[in-house]
Design an enzyme around this catalytic site. Structure first.
Site, PDB file in Angstrom:
ATOM      1  CE  LYS A 196     -57.152  22.930 -10.153  1.00 27.43           C
ATOM      2  NZ  LYS A 196     -57.220  22.530  -8.726  1.00 27.43           N
ATOM      3  CB  CYS A 304     -44.425  11.844 -10.270  1.00 24.05           C
ATOM      4  SG  CYS A 304     -43.127  13.067 -10.324  1.00 24.05           S
TER       5      CYS A 304
END
Ligand code: NAD
Length: 519
Positions: A196, A304
């Site tokens: 996804k 990140c």
């Protein structure tokens, strides 16, 4: 590539409003090796963050379509798991070559949908490609163990087998790298996979999926289902999905870890970060300033592993002007523009949030050293731009410190000693990455030893491990046991079966005893 995007192929897109004349195209799901139009009633716009132009629309995949994808993946798994491992690796070899051939096209799509500079977009593809390279020789990390003669004539050995259907849920910030952190490892281990992509920039994942098919991956081994929370809930709940690999924010990561766990799934959840740089007074001036500026403001801080907090041991005064000048010199521009250093944020909401956190820092007593709000980018007035921003005298209880900003904002703190700096970092909830800048081996070694963070750079600002290691965030930045890619990633996507075998010669069989009964 045109097949994926209906009428308008990615390569034919331009970065200007003129592409709007084709109208946004509807993305398809990849189910059972076919690109299928969704019957969705809800569609999500994918927009260019530099212009707000709607590029394509992502379906909120229906329950029936989702179940069909899992069914196909389950069926494909039963044969794929028995395909010889060298053959599975060869698919990865071919995929490497295809990704190299299509890097520019992938990067252009990333810049279009995500906003980062073309150089960063190429890096996004390249860091993912390195995982495909790793997976091309992954068999060595799937080896089991054997002990001979656990009882007279008996051997025990362990083998690593794939889990079944696995799933990956991706964030917006690395549209190529993160899918490639997951699917090459899962698939080469013999699993089938449901991907996804982020609903904000799914184009690169679709292009990669098509390259997987071109590389010879059998139908159904990789499926792509689009959508948001509903699709994620279905992944967490479906009994035939055995493991979930997640990368994204804290809230979604905790939720998926718990919901997937409740349904008996293995989950690896890579979440948010607040990565600190410790700057010692003896650090090399120019190298440290360059490293800090690149790591704090590059990719508009939407990494990140970005350095989002800097702790200056002995105070910031002697660093302030140099760092400010470097940050001011960065060019804020649409990602495809020549010389762009800092592209737009992903959405207007994100821009508003980042600007709000800057203001909260000022209101709560921080010193505004450099303000990137209100930056003007000619020709892209509607873009989500925020320029490099620096706040000093930041304290742990300020919102700009204890929330992940995820923008080009460096919050600066001061500490009297290295011990106090270490205490600051260890008290913050995240533990993804950190870096120390110093010329003292003893200070670096002490830092490496005492810091409660999973990835440490010593004079290296963004210490992302190459794929023969693993991406080892700690504490609030990770939930689960086994991290992504490398040997531990291979372990995540396999489970151990332990066999005890008696192949004693027939004339010895009469004396056969079960192990443990010999005494
Ligand atoms: P996000 O959490 O909003 O979205 C990630 C995925 O989760 C998306 O596919 C989204 O559809 C889904 N999702 C979001 N909210 C959900 C909900 N309430 N319920 C179910 N599903 C949900 O993250 P993002 O904004 O796309 O990405 C940025 C975040 O990702 C930052 O926090 C960043 O630090 C983090 N990140 C972490 C790593 C790492 O390795 N630790 C790497 C990259 C990004």
């Amino acid at each position: 590539r045109a097949r994926l995007f209906g009428a308008a192929s990615v390569s034919s897109r331009t970065f200007t409003a003129s592409s709007a004349q084709h109208g946004p195209s509807n993305l398809r799901n990849l189910i059972g090796g076919e690109l299928r139009e969704s019957q969705a009633t809800d569609w999500i716009d994918v927009t260019n963050p530099a212009t707000q132009e709607v590029i394509s629309r992502v379906p909120q995949t229906t329950a029936a379509e989702f179940d069909q994808a899992v069914e196909n993946a389950q069926e494909a798994f039963l044969s794929w798991r028995n395909v010889a491992i060298p053959q599975r690796q060869r698919v990865m070899f071919r995929l490497q070559e295809l990704i190299r051939q299509h890097t520019d096209e992938l990067a252009a799509n990333i810049t279009l949908e995500q906003g980062k500079t073309l150089a960063d977009a190429r890096g996004d593809v390249f860091r993912g490609l390195e995982v495909v390279e790793y997976a091309s020789g992954m068999a060595r990390d799937m080896m089991g163990e054997l002990v001979e003669n656990v009882a007279s004539g008996l051997d025990t050995y362990s083998i690593r087998q794939p889990l079944g259907v696995c799933a990956g849920i991706c964030p917006f910030n690395f549209p190529a790298m993160v899918p490639l952190w997951m699917l090459p490892v899962a698939i080469t281990a013999g699993n089938s996979f449901i991907l996804k992509p982020s609903e904000k920039d799914p184009g690169a994942a679709m292009m990669l999926a098509e390259l997987c098919l071109e590389a010879g991956l059998p139908k159904g081994v990789l499926n792509v289902v689009h959508g948001t929370n509903e699709t994620v809930n279905r992944i967490c709940d479906h009994p035939d999905i055995k493991a979930i690999s997640f990368v994204g924010s804290d809230g979604a990561g905790r939720y998926i870890y718990e919901r997937g766990g409740k349904h008996g799934k293995r989950v690896q959840s890579n979440m948010g970060a607040k990565n600190h740089a410790i700057v010692m007074p003896d650090a090399n001036r120019e190298a440290t300033i360059n490293a800090l500026a690149g790591a704090a403001f590059g990719a508009a801080g939407q990494r990140c592993m970005a350095i989002s907090a800097a702790v200056f041991v002995g105070g910031m005064d002697s660093w302030k002007q140099g760092l400010k000048a470097k940050a001011e010199g960065l060019k804020v521009a649409a990602g495809h523009e020549e010389g762009a250093d800092v592209g737009p944020l992903i959405s207007p909401e994100s821009k508003q949030r980042v600007e709000g956190l800057i203001q909260s820092g000022i209101d709560q007593g921080a010193e505004l050293v450099l303000d990137g709000r209100g930056v003007q980018v000619p020709g892209y007035e509607r873009g989500n731009f925020v320029g490099p921003t620096m706040l000093n005298k930041v304290k742990a209880d300020m919102d700009c410190y204890h929330q992940e900003i995820f923008g080009p904002v460096l919050v600066c703190l001061e500490a009297e000693t290295l011990d106090k700096a270490i205490a600051i970092v260890n008290a913050e909830q995240h533990g993804n990455g950190t870096a120390i800048f110093t010329q003292s081996g003893a200070a670096a070694r002490k830092y490496q030893n005492e810091i409660d963070v999973g990835m440490v750079g010593i004079n290296v600002p963004i210490p992302v491990p190459l794929p023969f290691f693993s991406f080892s965030g700690w504490r609030g930045s990770f939930a689960g046991d086994l991290p992504m890619y490398g040997k531990q990633g291979a372990a995540f996507f396999t489970r151990t079966k332990t066999v005890t075998a008696n192949w004693k010669a027939a004339d010895d069989q009469a004396g056969m005893r079960a192990p443990g009964l010999d005494s």
